[in-house]
Design an enzyme around this catalytic site. Structure first.
Site, short mmCIF file in Angstrom:
data_model
loop_
_atom_site.label_atom_id
_atom_site.label_comp_id
_atom_site.label_asym_id
_atom_site.label_seq_id
_atom_site.Cartn_x
_atom_site.Cartn_y
_atom_site.Cartn_z
N ARG A 171 29.74 35.35 90.31
CA ARG A 171 29.44 37.07 89.15
C ARG A 171 31.24 36.79 89.27
O ARG A 171 31.61 38.37 88.55
CB ARG A 171 28.58 37.37 90.03
CG ARG A 171 27.19 37.81 89.75
CD ARG A 171 26.26 38.26 90.63
NE ARG A 171 26.18 39.08 91.64
CZ ARG A 171 25.19 37.78 93.25
NH1 ARG A 171 24.86 37.47 92.47
NH2 ARG A 171 25.44 37.94 94.27
N GLU B 252 26.20 38.16 104.26
CA GLU B 252 25.45 38.89 105.08
C GLU B 252 23.89 39.05 105.38
O GLU B 252 23.05 38.25 106.32
CB GLU B 252 24.81 39.75 104.09
CG GLU B 252 24.07 40.96 104.20
CD GLU B 252 24.44 42.30 103.73
OE1 GLU B 252 24.25 42.28 102.06
OE2 GLU B 252 23.53 42.83 103.39
P1 AMP Z 1 29.59 39.35 102.01
O1 AMP Z 1 30.17 37.94 102.01
O2 AMP Z 1 29.01 39.73 103.35
O3 AMP Z 1 31.10 39.97 101.82
O4 AMP Z 1 28.98 39.16 100.93
C1 AMP Z 1 30.38 39.07 99.80
C2 AMP Z 1 28.66 38.26 98.24
O5 AMP Z 1 27.22 38.10 98.77
C3 AMP Z 1 29.12 38.27 97.23
O6 AMP Z 1 28.78 37.94 96.66
C4 AMP Z 1 27.83 39.39 96.32
O7 AMP Z 1 27.25 38.92 95.10
C5 AMP Z 1 26.74 39.06 97.43
N1 AMP Z 1 26.28 40.21 98.07
C6 AMP Z 1 26.40 40.66 99.44
N2 AMP Z 1 25.34 42.10 99.80
C7 AMP Z 1 24.69 41.59 99.00
C8 AMP Z 1 24.20 42.98 98.25
N3 AMP Z 1 23.54 44.15 98.87
N4 AMP Z 1 23.25 43.25 96.72
C9 AMP Z 1 24.61 41.40 95.73
N5 AMP Z 1 25.30 40.61 95.77
C10 AMP Z 1 25.15 41.39 97.81
#
Ligand code: AMP
Length: 180
Positions: free
Chosen positions: A62, A99
């Site tokens: 994205r 996450e």
């Molecule tokens: P992080 O590495 O934990 O910062 O997660 C970021 C990545 O995971 C991004 O590429 C987001 O597209 C996806 N992501 C994580 N949590 C969510 C959420 N609650 N809603 C949508 N996309 C998420």
């Protein structure tokens, strides 16, 4: 004239996706709105206008939509940071915890136009910051500097901006949502 629609209202919330307790912030509705992508891109471009950015780097997948549009708006080149195994030439690789789950990202070793190039890192959303920290490390290893990372959405309770700050990267997000 009616007031412009709040960008936050263009983001669809999907509870318990991809697992219980996560509220998935779906940017397909934001990017699908006639003004959503354009206003999001413009907010980021305005915020970084004072920086001498050499190129934009977007994170698979994205981040490619937002980053590609932003690179065009700013008149800069675009560099993809891809999931493992997708880039054809020599790469640097970083593993990181998500996450939900874990993953690996890669960048072409020769992605920077010169040593010390200033890169604007872009993704749709920052949660824990694991993805963005791995991406910033890749850019550093390829010889670039990352003063700032920009996102459509921040989930501040998950501490991503703090983790980026620890490696010297500041964070800008067009909007924020509470919770996970
Ligand atoms: P992080 O590495 O934990 O910062 O997660 C970021 C990545 O995971 C991004 O590429 C987001 O597209 C996806 N992501 C994580 N949590 C969510 C959420 N609650 N809603 C949508 N996309 C998420």
């Amino acid at each position: 004239m009616s007031a412009p629609m709040d960008l936050r209202d263009m983001v669809r919330a999907i509870p318990d996706y991809p697992k219980a307790g996560i509220i998935f912030r779906d940017v397909t509705t934001l990017f699908g709105h006639p003004e959503g992508l354009s206003r999001t891109v413009q907010a980021i471009a305005d915020h970084v206008a004072g920086l001498n950015v050499d190129l934009v780097a977007g994170i698979d997948a994205r981040g490619f939509i937002l980053g590609g549009a932003l690179a065009m708006r700013m008149g800069k080149g675009f560099v993809p940071i891809r999931k493992r195994g997708k880039l054809p030439a020599d790469v640097y690789r970083e593993e990181y915890a998500l996450e939900y789950g874990s993953d690996e990202v890669e960048i072409h070793k020769d992605a920077m136009p010169r040593e010390g190039a200033t890169v604007l890192l872009v993704d749709d959303l920052i949660a824990t910051g694991g993805t963005a920290v791995a991406a910033a490390r890749l850019i550093h290893r390829a010889g670039g500097t990352v003063p700032i990372a920009a996102f459509a959405i921040d989930l501040p309770e998950l501490g991503g901006a703090q983790r980026l700050a620890e490696i010297g990267v500041s964070t800008f997000a067009v909007m924020a949502f509470e919770g996970h």
